[in-house]
Write an enzyme that holds these catalytic residues in place. Structure first.
Site, PDB file in Angstrom:
ATOM      1  N   LYS A   1       2.006  -3.272   7.441  1.00 18.89           N
ATOM      2  CA  LYS A   1       2.304  -3.480   6.012  1.00 18.89           C
ATOM      3  C   LYS A   1       3.762  -3.106   5.733  1.00 18.89           C
ATOM      4  CE  LYS A   1       0.001  -4.577   3.007  1.00 18.89           C
ATOM      5  NZ  LYS A   1      -0.383  -5.904   2.435  1.00 18.89           N
TER       6      LYS A   1
ATOM      7  N   TYR B   1      -2.100  -0.387  11.006  1.00 21.03           N
ATOM      8  CA  TYR B   1      -2.207  -1.072   9.706  1.00 21.03           C
ATOM      9  C   TYR B   1      -0.986  -0.779   8.840  1.00 21.03           C
ATOM     10  CZ  TYR B   1      -3.389  -1.577   4.766  1.00 21.03           C
ATOM     11  OH  TYR B   1      -3.343  -1.889   3.422  1.00 21.03           O
TER      12      TYR B   1
ATOM     13  N   THR C   1       0.820  -1.211   0.000  1.00 23.73           N
ATOM     14  CA  THR C   1       0.000   0.000   0.000  1.00 23.73           C
ATOM     15  C   THR C   1       0.853   1.260   0.000  1.00 23.73           C
ATOM     16  OG1 THR C   1      -1.516   1.259   1.393  1.00 23.73           O
ATOM     17  CG2 THR C   1      -0.096  -0.277   2.527  1.00 23.73           C
ATOM     18  N   ASP C   2       0.264   2.354  -0.475  1.00 25.71           N
ATOM     19  CA  ASP C   2       0.960   3.652  -0.411  1.00 25.71           C
ATOM     20  C   ASP C   2       1.032   4.180   1.018  1.00 25.71           C
ATOM     21  OD1 ASP C   2      -1.737   4.324  -0.065  1.00 25.71           O
ATOM     22  OD2 ASP C   2      -1.802   5.793  -1.703  1.00 25.71           O
ATOM     23  N   GLU C   3       0.217   3.596   1.935  1.00 27.27           N
ATOM     24  CA  GLU C   3       0.172   4.145   3.299  1.00 27.27           C
ATOM     25  C   GLU C   3       1.495   3.966   4.039  1.00 27.27           C
ATOM     26  OE1 GLU C   3      -3.274   3.534   5.649  1.00 27.27           O
ATOM     27  OE2 GLU C   3      -4.619   3.563   3.929  1.00 27.27           O
TER      28      GLU C   3
HETATM   29  P1  NAD Z   1      -9.668  -7.332   2.160  1.00 28.32           P
HETATM   30  O1  NAD Z   1      -9.668  -7.014   3.606  1.00 28.32           O
HETATM   31  O2  NAD Z   1     -10.893  -7.050   1.348  1.00 28.32           O
HETATM   32  O3  NAD Z   1      -9.333  -8.881   1.926  1.00 28.32           O
HETATM   33  C1  NAD Z   1      -8.318  -9.533   2.620  1.00 28.32           C
HETATM   34  C2  NAD Z   1      -8.457 -11.029   2.355  1.00 28.32           C
HETATM   35  O4  NAD Z   1      -7.389 -11.694   3.062  1.00 28.32           O
HETATM   36  C3  NAD Z   1      -9.771 -11.637   2.876  1.00 28.32           C
HETATM   37  O5  NAD Z   1     -10.310 -12.494   1.920  1.00 28.32           O
HETATM   38  C4  NAD Z   1      -9.345 -12.393   4.124  1.00 28.32           C
HETATM   39  O6  NAD Z   1     -10.178 -13.506   4.412  1.00 28.32           O
HETATM   40  C5  NAD Z   1      -7.933 -12.807   3.762  1.00 28.32           C
HETATM   41  N1  NAD Z   1      -7.090 -13.029   4.947  1.00 28.32           N
HETATM   42  C6  NAD Z   1      -6.963 -12.241   6.041  1.00 28.32           C
HETATM   43  N2  NAD Z   1      -6.099 -12.795   6.916  1.00 28.32           N
HETATM   44  C7  NAD Z   1      -5.670 -13.952   6.363  1.00 28.32           C
HETATM   45  C8  NAD Z   1      -4.752 -14.960   6.766  1.00 28.32           C
HETATM   46  N3  NAD Z   1      -4.118 -14.890   7.951  1.00 28.32           N
HETATM   47  N4  NAD Z   1      -4.513 -16.001   5.934  1.00 28.32           N
HETATM   48  C9  NAD Z   1      -5.166 -16.096   4.733  1.00 28.32           C
HETATM   49  N5  NAD Z   1      -6.047 -15.182   4.303  1.00 28.32           N
HETATM   50  C10 NAD Z   1      -6.294 -14.119   5.105  1.00 28.32           C
HETATM   51  O7  NAD Z   1      -8.401  -6.572   1.557  1.00 28.32           O
HETATM   52  P2  NAD Z   1      -8.225  -5.848   0.145  1.00 28.32           P
HETATM   53  O8  NAD Z   1      -8.756  -4.474   0.245  1.00 28.32           O
HETATM   54  O9  NAD Z   1      -8.670  -6.756  -0.916  1.00 28.32           O
HETATM   55  O10 NAD Z   1      -6.629  -5.725   0.102  1.00 28.32           O
HETATM   56  C11 NAD Z   1      -5.830  -6.803  -0.412  1.00 28.32           C
HETATM   57  C12 NAD Z   1      -4.364  -6.420  -0.278  1.00 28.32           C
HETATM   58  O11 NAD Z   1      -4.122  -5.209  -0.999  1.00 28.32           O
HETATM   59  C13 NAD Z   1      -3.925  -6.151   1.159  1.00 28.32           C
HETATM   60  O12 NAD Z   1      -2.635  -6.675   1.314  1.00 28.32           O
HETATM   61  C14 NAD Z   1      -3.924  -4.635   1.267  1.00 28.32           C
HETATM   62  O13 NAD Z   1      -2.963  -4.204   2.200  1.00 28.32           O
HETATM   63  C15 NAD Z   1      -3.520  -4.240  -0.154  1.00 28.32           C
HETATM   64  N6  NAD Z   1      -4.017  -2.929  -0.618  1.00 28.32           N
HETATM   65  C16 NAD Z   1      -5.338  -2.603  -0.510  1.00 28.32           C
HETATM   66  C17 NAD Z   1      -5.780  -1.385  -1.043  1.00 28.32           C
HETATM   67  C18 NAD Z   1      -7.222  -0.976  -0.973  1.00 28.32           C
HETATM   68  O14 NAD Z   1      -7.557   0.164  -1.332  1.00 28.32           O
HETATM   69  N7  NAD Z   1      -8.141  -1.841  -0.555  1.00 28.32           N
HETATM   70  C19 NAD Z   1      -4.868  -0.511  -1.647  1.00 28.32           C
HETATM   71  C20 NAD Z   1      -3.508  -0.887  -1.723  1.00 28.32           C
HETATM   72  C21 NAD Z   1      -3.107  -2.106  -1.218  1.00 28.32           C
HETATM   73  O1  DAU Z   2      -4.170   3.967   0.396  1.00 26.18           O
HETATM   74  C1  DAU Z   2      -4.387   2.582   0.293  1.00 26.18           C
HETATM   75  C2  DAU Z   2      -5.253   2.120   1.437  1.00 26.18           C
HETATM   76  O2  DAU Z   2      -6.577   2.572   1.168  1.00 26.18           O
HETATM   77  C3  DAU Z   2      -5.242   0.610   1.638  1.00 26.18           C
HETATM   78  O3  DAU Z   2      -3.945   0.210   1.990  1.00 26.18           O
HETATM   79  C4  DAU Z   2      -6.238   0.197   2.737  1.00 26.18           C
HETATM   80  O4  DAU Z   2      -6.275  -1.209   2.829  1.00 26.18           O
HETATM   81  C5  DAU Z   2      -7.597   0.721   2.357  1.00 26.18           C
HETATM   82  O5  DAU Z   2      -8.531   0.422   3.370  1.00 26.18           O
HETATM   83  C6  DAU Z   2      -7.556   2.232   2.131  1.00 26.18           C
HETATM   84  O6  DAU Z   2      -7.303   2.939   3.363  1.00 26.18           O
HETATM   85  P1  DAU Z   2      -8.057   4.306   3.732  1.00 26.18           P
HETATM   86  O7  DAU Z   2      -8.003   4.471   5.197  1.00 26.18           O
HETATM   87  O8  DAU Z   2      -7.591   5.434   2.893  1.00 26.18           O
HETATM   88  O9  DAU Z   2      -9.551   3.908   3.216  1.00 26.18           O
HETATM   89  P2  DAU Z   2     -10.998   4.117   3.863  1.00 26.18           P
HETATM   90  O10 DAU Z   2     -11.975   3.748   2.800  1.00 26.18           O
HETATM   91  O11 DAU Z   2     -11.130   3.486   5.201  1.00 26.18           O
HETATM   92  O12 DAU Z   2     -11.059   5.703   4.054  1.00 26.18           O
HETATM   93  C7  DAU Z   2     -10.885   6.582   2.959  1.00 26.18           C
HETATM   94  C8  DAU Z   2     -10.935   7.996   3.506  1.00 26.18           C
HETATM   95  O13 DAU Z   2     -12.277   8.278   3.965  1.00 26.18           O
HETATM   96  C9  DAU Z   2     -10.035   8.217   4.707  1.00 26.18           C
HETATM   97  O14 DAU Z   2      -9.499   9.531   4.655  1.00 26.18           O
HETATM   98  C10 DAU Z   2     -10.983   8.095   5.899  1.00 26.18           C
HETATM   99  C11 DAU Z   2     -12.287   8.617   5.339  1.00 26.18           C
HETATM  100  N1  DAU Z   2     -13.528   8.030   5.933  1.00 26.18           N
HETATM  101  C12 DAU Z   2     -13.619   6.670   5.990  1.00 26.18           C
HETATM  102  C13 DAU Z   2     -14.729   6.076   6.519  1.00 26.18           C
HETATM  103  C14 DAU Z   2     -14.826   4.570   6.619  1.00 26.18           C
HETATM  104  C15 DAU Z   2     -14.572   8.849   6.348  1.00 26.18           C
HETATM  105  O15 DAU Z   2     -14.485  10.097   6.267  1.00 26.18           O
HETATM  106  N2  DAU Z   2     -15.676   8.249   6.868  1.00 26.18           N
HETATM  107  C16 DAU Z   2     -15.804   6.904   6.993  1.00 26.18           C
HETATM  108  O16 DAU Z   2     -16.837   6.435   7.532  1.00 26.18           O
END
Ligand code: NAD
Ligand code: DAU
Length: 360
Positions: A162, A158, A132-134
């Protein structure tokens, strides 16, 4: 074949579905099925012999080792993680367990498997770590976007977990020669996104007539990428990325949260109008997220220059498809909003104060 971890989650399931739609190489999909894992995401391929689903934990080195010996994948694509920042604030332990210890257990199984391969198979093998970019921390309004050499400065449990996993992956390349690839991506959105995250939460709350919670002043900026573009980037890095390298992936789509919520309300006002008024009337300002990062932005020039990837969707096209998908998949939404989901919503939102609203 390839071995995918976390393929029942949001991005992982999109990746598996796209992969099997584009080629016939089978996938072993290894997922623990936590609250975020959902077999309904994979319903269209549950009879597909190219998709082998196995429930398990990435930290279970023996289980992973047995599967690697049985299926002999040419690559690992590692999505599995605890992924929600707010959950990491309420309960960081699960994030250390899966993202740090789990990634370590997985790496150990993969290292043992890879070490025993013949030289040609070793050279062709890949371990792609999805991050992730975080991990880069937060940007000021006028700072340049994150590059692959930006210093790590994670601010939430988180992102710290990561970052730790990224460092472990890096070390397995430098120390053991494991052919790793790491991608650091910005915020994804699209189908199968669990409605604890901003975009699906706003769509589903809006339609249910519930408040649309904006943390703080709503001026935090995220760089949004449609999920199928992320999946295409991962396929390209797997195909042509240089072992040991890191690739930033982003959408060139910086938006303030409040602007995103306005766009969602305006699309819903057109596609599914309320009896009276606008969905914007449901916007509610609530207590900010502790340690909330102000701005993320990705400089995605390296992956474009070296591998020729760039996003296909604009925010306007991607967000409209996303809203339409949620309108068309009410059964999926109802199913994920189960008892556990309601408990989470109560925990995260009930203790937040409603704050003075800024103009809607
Ligand atoms: P998600 O939370 O939707 O899915 C995570 C999946 O991992 C689930 O299916 C869960 O059951 C599985 N999991 C959790 N713990 C596990 C374990 N111990 N063993 C096996 N499986 C397990 O997550 P996502 O949003 O699909 O993100 C996927 C990946 O991409 C993550 O590594 C996250 O850090 C990264 N990522 C997410 C975003 C985003 O915006 N969602 C952006 C950049 C990177
Ligand atoms: O940047 C990549 C990341 O993006 C991934 O690594 C994470 O897995 C993914 O969850 C996401 O993280 P964020 O914290 O940016 O996403 P989220 O959707 O939780 O929140 C997006 C923005 O909206 C953040 O600034 C918080 C804000 N927010 C979120 C929720 C859930 C609100 O204002 N209200 C809300 O109820």
């Amino acid at each position: 074949m390839i071995f995918v971890t976390g393929g029942a989650g949001f991005i992982g399931s999109n990746f598996v579905l796209d992969w099997l739609a584009q080629n016939d190489e089978p996938v072993v999909n290894f997922d623990k099925l936590t609250y975020a894992g959902n077999m309904n995401n994979l319903a269209t391929i549950n009879q597909d012999p190219r998709h082998i689903f196995v429930q398990g934990d990435i930290g279970d080195t023996e289980h992973v080792a047995a599967l690697l010996a049985e299926h002999k994948p040419r690559a690992i694509v590692h999505f599995a993680a605890e992924s929600h920042v707010d959950r990491s604030i309420h309960g960081p332990a699960a994030f250390i367990e899966t993202n740090v210890n789990g990634t370590f257990g997985l790496l150990e199984a993969v290292r043992a498997h890879w070490t025993a391969l013949p030289a040609a198979e070793q050279a062709a093998f890949r371990f792609l770590h999805v991050s992730t970019d975080e991990v880069y921390g937060t940007l000021g309004a006028n700072d340049a976007p994150f590059t692959e050499t930006t210093q790590y400065a994670p601010n939430s449990p988180y992102s710290a977990s990561k970052a730790a996993s990224d460092h472990l992956v890096r070390s397995y390349h430098h120390t053991y020669g494991l052919p790793t690839l790491t991608t650091n991506c910005s915020n994804n959105y699209g189908p199968y996104h669990f409605p604890e995250k901003l975009i699906p939460l706003i769509i589903t709350n809006a339609r249910a007539g519930k408040p649309l919670p904006i943390y703080g002043d709503g001026q935090q900026v995220r760089d949004w990428l449609y999920v199928s573009d992320h999946c295409a980037a991962i396929r390209r890095v797997l195909e042509a990325g240089q072992p040991g390298e890191v690739y930033n992936v982003g959408g060139w789509n910086e938006k303030a949260n409040l602007d995103v919520v306005h766009v969602l309300c305006d699309i819903l006002d057109k596609l599914d109008p309320k009896a009276a008024g606008s969905y914007r009337d449901q916007i509610t300002y609530v207590t900010d997220r502790p340690g909330h990062d102000r701005r993320y932005a990705i400089d995605a020039r390296k992956i474009e220059r070296e591998l020729g990837w760039k996003p296909a969707e604009t925010f306007e096209t991607g967000i409209r498809k996303t809203v339409q998908w949620y309108l068309d998949h009410q059964d999926w939404v109802s199913d994920v909003q189960s008892g556990d989901y309601l408990k989470w919503v109560a925990k995260n939102y009930q203790e937040r104060q409603t704050t003075a609203g800024v103009a809607k």
